[in-house]
Design a protein around this motif. Structure first.
Motif, PDB file in Angstrom:
ATOM      1  N   GLN A 107       0.909  -1.219   0.048  1.00 20.83           N
ATOM      2  CA  GLN A 107      -0.123  -0.226  -0.195  1.00 20.83           C
ATOM      3  C   GLN A 107       0.910   1.400   0.009  1.00 20.83           C
ATOM      4  O   GLN A 107       1.908   1.313   0.741  1.00 20.83           O
ATOM      5  CB  GLN A 107      -0.947   0.077   1.281  1.00 20.83           C
ATOM      6  CG  GLN A 107      -1.880  -1.071   1.236  1.00 20.83           C
ATOM      7  CD  GLN A 107      -1.440  -2.511   1.779  1.00 20.83           C
ATOM      8  OE1 GLN A 107      -0.410  -2.499   2.574  1.00 20.83           O
ATOM      9  NE2 GLN A 107      -2.018  -3.616   1.057  1.00 20.83           N
ATOM     10  N   THR A 108       0.525   2.285  -0.637  1.00 20.58           N
ATOM     11  CA  THR A 108       1.013   3.651  -0.670  1.00 20.58           C
ATOM     12  C   THR A 108      -0.098   4.668  -0.184  1.00 20.58           C
ATOM     13  O   THR A 108      -1.011   4.583  -0.493  1.00 20.58           O
ATOM     14  CB  THR A 108       1.869   3.886  -2.076  1.00 20.58           C
ATOM     15  OG1 THR A 108       0.742   3.815  -2.950  1.00 20.58           O
ATOM     16  CG2 THR A 108       2.829   3.001  -2.264  1.00 20.58           C
ATOM     17  N   VAL A 109       0.700   5.631   0.414  1.00 21.41           N
ATOM     18  CA  VAL A 109      -0.064   6.761   0.681  1.00 21.41           C
ATOM     19  C   VAL A 109       0.248   8.007   0.339  1.00 21.41           C
ATOM     20  O   VAL A 109       1.540   8.287   0.275  1.00 21.41           O
ATOM     21  CB  VAL A 109      -0.436   7.048   2.276  1.00 21.41           C
ATOM     22  CG1 VAL A 109      -1.090   8.263   2.793  1.00 21.41           C
ATOM     23  CG2 VAL A 109      -1.039   5.653   2.867  1.00 21.41           C
ATOM     24  N   THR A 110      -0.378   9.075  -0.472  1.00 18.21           N
ATOM     25  CA  THR A 110      -0.006  10.133  -1.106  1.00 18.21           C
ATOM     26  C   THR A 110      -0.470  11.449  -0.660  1.00 18.21           C
ATOM     27  O   THR A 110      -1.651  11.483  -0.725  1.00 18.21           O
ATOM     28  CB  THR A 110       0.325  10.161  -2.700  1.00 18.21           C
ATOM     29  OG1 THR A 110       0.715   8.934  -3.206  1.00 18.21           O
ATOM     30  CG2 THR A 110       0.805  11.241  -3.321  1.00 18.21           C
ATOM     31  N   GLN A 111       0.472  12.174  -0.180  1.00 17.68           N
ATOM     32  CA  GLN A 111      -0.267  13.622   0.187  1.00 17.68           C
ATOM     33  C   GLN A 111       0.563  14.634  -0.687  1.00 17.68           C
ATOM     34  O   GLN A 111       1.620  14.886  -0.635  1.00 17.68           O
ATOM     35  CB  GLN A 111       0.262  13.867   1.645  1.00 17.68           C
ATOM     36  CG  GLN A 111      -0.623  12.976   2.758  1.00 17.68           C
ATOM     37  CD  GLN A 111      -0.178  13.414   4.073  1.00 17.68           C
ATOM     38  OE1 GLN A 111       0.419  12.449   4.860  1.00 17.68           O
ATOM     39  NE2 GLN A 111      -0.846  14.327   4.633  1.00 17.68           N
ATOM     40  N   SER A 112      -0.386  15.137  -1.714  1.00 15.14           N
ATOM     41  CA  SER A 112       0.389  15.964  -2.635  1.00 15.14           C
ATOM     42  C   SER A 112       0.598  17.672  -2.326  1.00 15.14           C
ATOM     43  O   SER A 112       1.138  18.189  -3.176  1.00 15.14           O
ATOM     44  CB  SER A 112      -0.527  15.983  -3.803  1.00 15.14           C
ATOM     45  OG  SER A 112      -1.907  16.625  -3.632  1.00 15.14           O
ATOM     46  N   GLN A 113       0.349  17.996  -1.012  1.00 16.87           N
ATOM     47  CA  GLN A 113       0.423  19.401  -0.847  1.00 16.87           C
ATOM     48  C   GLN A 113       1.417  19.328   0.514  1.00 16.87           C
ATOM     49  O   GLN A 113       1.132  18.962   1.622  1.00 16.87           O
ATOM     50  CB  GLN A 113      -0.952  19.781  -0.252  1.00 16.87           C
ATOM     51  CG  GLN A 113      -2.322  19.634  -0.971  1.00 16.87           C
ATOM     52  CD  GLN A 113      -3.407  19.770  -0.262  1.00 16.87           C
ATOM     53  OE1 GLN A 113      -3.527  19.089   0.759  1.00 16.87           O
ATOM     54  NE2 GLN A 113      -4.314  20.549  -0.586  1.00 16.87           N
ATOM     55  N   PRO A 114       2.769  19.771   0.133  1.00 20.73           N
ATOM     56  CA  PRO A 114       3.494  19.745   1.109  1.00 20.73           C
ATOM     57  C   PRO A 114       3.442  20.776   2.343  1.00 20.73           C
ATOM     58  O   PRO A 114       3.703  20.502   3.396  1.00 20.73           O
ATOM     59  CB  PRO A 114       5.041  20.098   0.532  1.00 20.73           C
ATOM     60  CG  PRO A 114       4.773  19.787  -0.836  1.00 20.73           C
ATOM     61  CD  PRO A 114       3.243  19.883  -1.061  1.00 20.73           C
ATOM     62  N   GLU A 115       2.911  21.864   1.800  1.00 22.17           N
ATOM     63  CA  GLU A 115       2.450  22.963   2.765  1.00 22.17           C
ATOM     64  C   GLU A 115       1.045  23.427   2.475  1.00 22.17           C
ATOM     65  O   GLU A 115       0.761  23.731   1.195  1.00 22.17           O
ATOM     66  CB  GLU A 115       3.477  23.959   2.686  1.00 22.17           C
ATOM     67  CG  GLU A 115       4.837  23.566   3.223  1.00 22.17           C
ATOM     68  CD  GLU A 115       5.874  24.663   3.092  1.00 22.17           C
ATOM     69  OE1 GLU A 115       7.175  24.584   3.184  1.00 22.17           O
ATOM     70  OE2 GLU A 115       5.368  25.639   3.183  1.00 22.17           O
ATOM     71  N   MET A 116       0.304  23.896   3.592  1.00 22.62           N
ATOM     72  CA  MET A 116      -0.783  24.722   3.296  1.00 22.62           C
ATOM     73  C   MET A 116      -1.129  25.614   4.320  1.00 22.62           C
ATOM     74  O   MET A 116      -0.636  25.668   5.568  1.00 22.62           O
ATOM     75  CB  MET A 116      -2.079  23.792   3.518  1.00 22.62           C
ATOM     76  CG  MET A 116      -2.268  22.778   2.303  1.00 22.62           C
ATOM     77  SD  MET A 116      -3.067  23.323   0.749  1.00 22.62           S
ATOM     78  CE  MET A 116      -4.571  23.460   1.272  1.00 22.62           C
ATOM     79  N   SER A 117      -1.843  26.701   3.925  1.00 20.43           N
ATOM     80  CA  SER A 117      -1.987  27.922   5.149  1.00 20.43           C
ATOM     81  C   SER A 117      -3.489  28.000   5.157  1.00 20.43           C
ATOM     82  O   SER A 117      -3.968  28.012   4.038  1.00 20.43           O
ATOM     83  CB  SER A 117      -1.077  29.108   4.808  1.00 20.43           C
ATOM     84  OG  SER A 117      -1.487  29.534   3.785  1.00 20.43           O
ATOM     85  N   VAL A 118      -3.898  28.426   5.898  1.00 17.68           N
ATOM     86  CA  VAL A 118      -5.408  29.234   6.472  1.00 17.68           C
ATOM     87  C   VAL A 118      -5.329  30.316   7.500  1.00 17.68           C
ATOM     88  O   VAL A 118      -4.479  30.357   8.179  1.00 17.68           O
ATOM     89  CB  VAL A 118      -6.143  27.815   6.838  1.00 17.68           C
ATOM     90  CG1 VAL A 118      -5.595  27.338   8.455  1.00 17.68           C
ATOM     91  CG2 VAL A 118      -7.767  28.066   6.768  1.00 17.68           C
ATOM     92  N   GLN A 119      -6.415  31.008   7.051  1.00 24.86           N
ATOM     93  CA  GLN A 119      -6.557  32.101   7.975  1.00 24.86           C
ATOM     94  C   GLN A 119      -7.239  31.631   9.230  1.00 24.86           C
ATOM     95  O   GLN A 119      -8.266  30.835   9.355  1.00 24.86           O
ATOM     96  CB  GLN A 119      -7.385  33.349   7.697  1.00 24.86           C
ATOM     97  CG  GLN A 119      -6.634  34.030   6.381  1.00 24.86           C
ATOM     98  CD  GLN A 119      -5.511  34.799   7.030  1.00 24.86           C
ATOM     99  OE1 GLN A 119      -4.138  34.579   6.455  1.00 24.86           O
ATOM    100  NE2 GLN A 119      -5.714  35.615   8.071  1.00 24.86           N
TER     101      GLN A 119
END
Lengths: 119, 117
Positions: A2-14
């Motif tokens: 199985q593999t898991v992929t998170q394509s967003q290394p960084e996110m920001s939110v107010q």
């Protein structure tokens, strides 16, 4: 495997806004569990939310909810009303459910998404 | 009660030295896992114990890595002849027990950051 992929290394939110973190996975199994873990700078990993693959209803824990799309093998995390304390690294993880054996109890993690919350 | 504890929190070793990392799981937890987390990566499975039995060691990267849990509680991860590529955070996690359709939360310790010079 199985593999898991998170394509967003960084996110920001107010602060007080909503943010969605993406996760996709690859598996040939039909029965499994999915998780989102939070790892603050102190490094202690904390379970945020979990989803059983056989359940169609999306899991919810207070401000945290998931969008589980089994056919698309997608498992995103939505954080509503973001707070400064939500800032952390978030990991998506997979665990098998349909075979015995120690290796199937392990968690398989993605590379993580670093969430910054701006005041 | 207390959570999972690990010691030392930080370890600096010279290349070629042996190191021992300790994990104290939550009391009564049958299952114990070791994970390795390289900088900027997610944790990767190393090995799994059910009580004192090491049921899976498929994730250990080489025969320089050895783990034990002789009395079914405290566990030690030993790395012999450390190399620079062993530098990482080593995480321990415990759960009540694991089964095919039994899912108990894995509680993680704070980790040991190993730096090999």
């Amino acid at each position: 495997a199985q593999t898991v992929t998170q394509s967003q290394p960084e996110m920001s939110v107010q602060e007080a806004e909503t943010v969605t973190l993406s996760c996709t996975y690859d598996t040939s199994e039909s029965d499994y569990y999915l998780f989102w873990y939070k790892q603050p700078p102190s490094r202690q990993m904390i379970l945020v939310i979990r989803q059983e693959a056989y359940k169609q209803q999306n899991a919810t824990e207070n401000r945290f909810s998931v969008n589980f799309q089994k056919a698309a093998k997608s498992f995103s995390l939505k954080i509503s009303d973001s707070q400064l304390g939500d800032a952390a690294m978030y990991f998506c993880a997979y665990r098998s459910a349909n075979r015995s054996g120690g290796s199937n109890y392990k968690l398989t993690f993605g590379k993580g998404t670093l969430l910054t919350v701006n005041p | 009660g207390a959570g999972v504890s690990q010691s030392p929190r930080y370890k600096v070793a010279k290349r070629g030295q042996d190191v021992a990392l300790r994990c104290d799981p939550i009391s009564g937890h049958v299952s114990l896992f070791w994970y390795q987390q390289a900088l900027g990566q997610g944790p990767e499975f190393l090995t799994y114990f059910q009580n004192e039995a090491q049921l899976d060691k498929s994730g250990l990267p080489s025969d320089r890595f050895f783990a034990e849990r002789p009395e079914g509680s405290v566990s030690t991860l030993k790395i012999q002849r450390t190399q620079q590529e062993d530098s990482a955070v080593y995480l321990c996690a415990s759960s009540l027990w694991e089964g095919v359709r039994v899912l108990n939360e894995q509680f993680f310790g704070p980790g040991t950051r190993l730096t090999v010079l």
